[in-house]
Design a protein around this motif. Sequence first.
Motif, PDB file in Angstrom:
ATOM      1  N   UNK A 120       1.042  -1.638   0.216  1.00  0.00           N
ATOM      2  CA  UNK A 120       0.062  -0.046  -0.233  1.00  0.00           C
ATOM      3  C   UNK A 120       0.842   0.985   0.046  1.00  0.00           C
ATOM      4  N   UNK A 121       2.159   1.531  -0.262  1.00  0.00           N
ATOM      5  CA  UNK A 121       3.151   2.588  -0.265  1.00  0.00           C
ATOM      6  C   UNK A 121       3.374   3.117   1.213  1.00  0.00           C
ATOM      7  N   UNK A 122       3.232   2.447   2.397  1.00  0.00           N
ATOM      8  CA  UNK A 122       3.025   3.246   3.408  1.00  0.00           C
ATOM      9  C   UNK A 122       4.668   2.734   3.772  1.00  0.00           C
ATOM     10  N   UNK A 123       5.685   2.586   2.947  1.00  0.00           N
ATOM     11  CA  UNK A 123       6.826   2.761   3.761  1.00  0.00           C
ATOM     12  C   UNK A 123       7.398   3.737   3.688  1.00  0.00           C
ATOM     13  N   UNK A 124       7.394   4.837   4.504  1.00  0.00           N
ATOM     14  CA  UNK A 124       7.687   6.621   4.977  1.00  0.00           C
ATOM     15  C   UNK A 124       8.788   6.515   5.491  1.00  0.00           C
ATOM     16  N   UNK A 125      10.129   5.375   6.324  1.00  0.00           N
ATOM     17  CA  UNK A 125      10.437   5.411   6.104  1.00  0.00           C
ATOM     18  C   UNK A 125      11.411   5.217   5.455  1.00  0.00           C
ATOM     19  N   UNK A 161      -4.095   7.596   0.615  1.00  0.00           N
ATOM     20  CA  UNK A 161      -5.211   7.862  -0.365  1.00  0.00           C
ATOM     21  C   UNK A 161      -4.710   6.315  -1.019  1.00  0.00           C
ATOM     22  N   UNK A 162      -3.677   6.171  -1.203  1.00  0.00           N
ATOM     23  CA  UNK A 162      -2.733   4.537  -2.369  1.00  0.00           C
ATOM     24  C   UNK A 162      -3.516   3.232  -1.326  1.00  0.00           C
ATOM     25  N   UNK A 163      -3.948   3.369   0.048  1.00  0.00           N
ATOM     26  CA  UNK A 163      -3.476   1.691   0.663  1.00  0.00           C
ATOM     27  C   UNK A 163      -5.001   1.575   0.506  1.00  0.00           C
ATOM     28  N   UNK A 164      -6.221   2.706   0.488  1.00  0.00           N
ATOM     29  CA  UNK A 164      -7.410   2.612   0.341  1.00  0.00           C
ATOM     30  C   UNK A 164      -8.015   2.418  -0.933  1.00  0.00           C
ATOM     31  N   UNK A 165      -7.233   2.975  -1.779  1.00  0.00           N
ATOM     32  CA  UNK A 165      -7.883   2.545  -3.218  1.00  0.00           C
ATOM     33  C   UNK A 165      -6.930   0.813  -3.695  1.00  0.00           C
TER      34      UNK A 165
END
Length: 334
Positions: A120-125, A161-165
Amino acid sequence: MAKLTQKENFLRVVRGEMPEYVPVSGAQGPLMTMFDSSVMGDFRGPKGGKDPWGVPFVTNEETGFAAIPEPNNFILKDITEWRDVIKLPPMEDIDWELAAQRDKDKLKINPENTLFTIGGYADLFQQFIGMMGFTEGLCALFESPEDAEELFDFMNQYCMYISKNILDYYKPEGYYLLDDSATQLQPFISVEMFERFFVPRYKKCLDMAVERDIPIFYHNCGRCEDLLPPMVEIGVNVWDPAQVENDLVAVKERFGRKLVINGGYEYRMPATWPNVDEEEVRQTVRDTFAKLAPNGGYVFSGRVKSMERNDPDVQRVNGWILDEAIRLSETMYK
């Protein structure tokens, strides 16, 4: 009773249930898929490119053509100037339904055998370090924590936004968070900083998967065991690659089947390589199963520690490892 399929058995493990047999990654194919949506581009592919924030990624033979942020070409030099540099990627005029269909068609996975899992492109680090580099990025967390938090909140708008979609249109069976934040010796930052900067923002993305009862897979290389407790708390079900630098027995004792250990094995070449004893290699696999497989919560994954995967000697020893793992998989819980 008929033996469960690989996917059915894997799902039992993922859900914290007792499986019929120990899943073995690579035994009959992948246990799950993992990829990025085409909406974000192919910057992680073998040709590199730019990520949604504009960070240039490059590849070379030394990295096995895995894409990395281009060295010494960072887009953010000063954390206090992030508002002038970092802009939100487009979040409109995207045909998510079409993107999901095209991506799934390209995968050509068999849904009967493989768990459809997507990031979900949540790799913030990693995104942040890509922008600033390790030296300036880690210093910024210490020197300007308020600016860093504001930047992470800004970035997380896009991640959410990416994760939700992804969840709405791709309808995956698993959500994958890949965010390497540790070295072979220890995490890059303290647990306190990890819980301040990243965990609350991860949670906003992961909550969407939890609400849909979708299992969460967390990838973090190196000795990252200190970072696991808050991640389990916000919903992580499976951790990979669970490298041997960690105290895997202690992790298993603490979490039981609540956190699946996916990995736990590595064969390091001895000084005599390629002259190795087959029985000794097989015994290392048996030792791993004895430590990590009892009472479930384990997926075997691992091989010879080498980038030369096409080397005949590496393939020979990997063959012994896989063969022994399959044998133990079928007998461990009988």
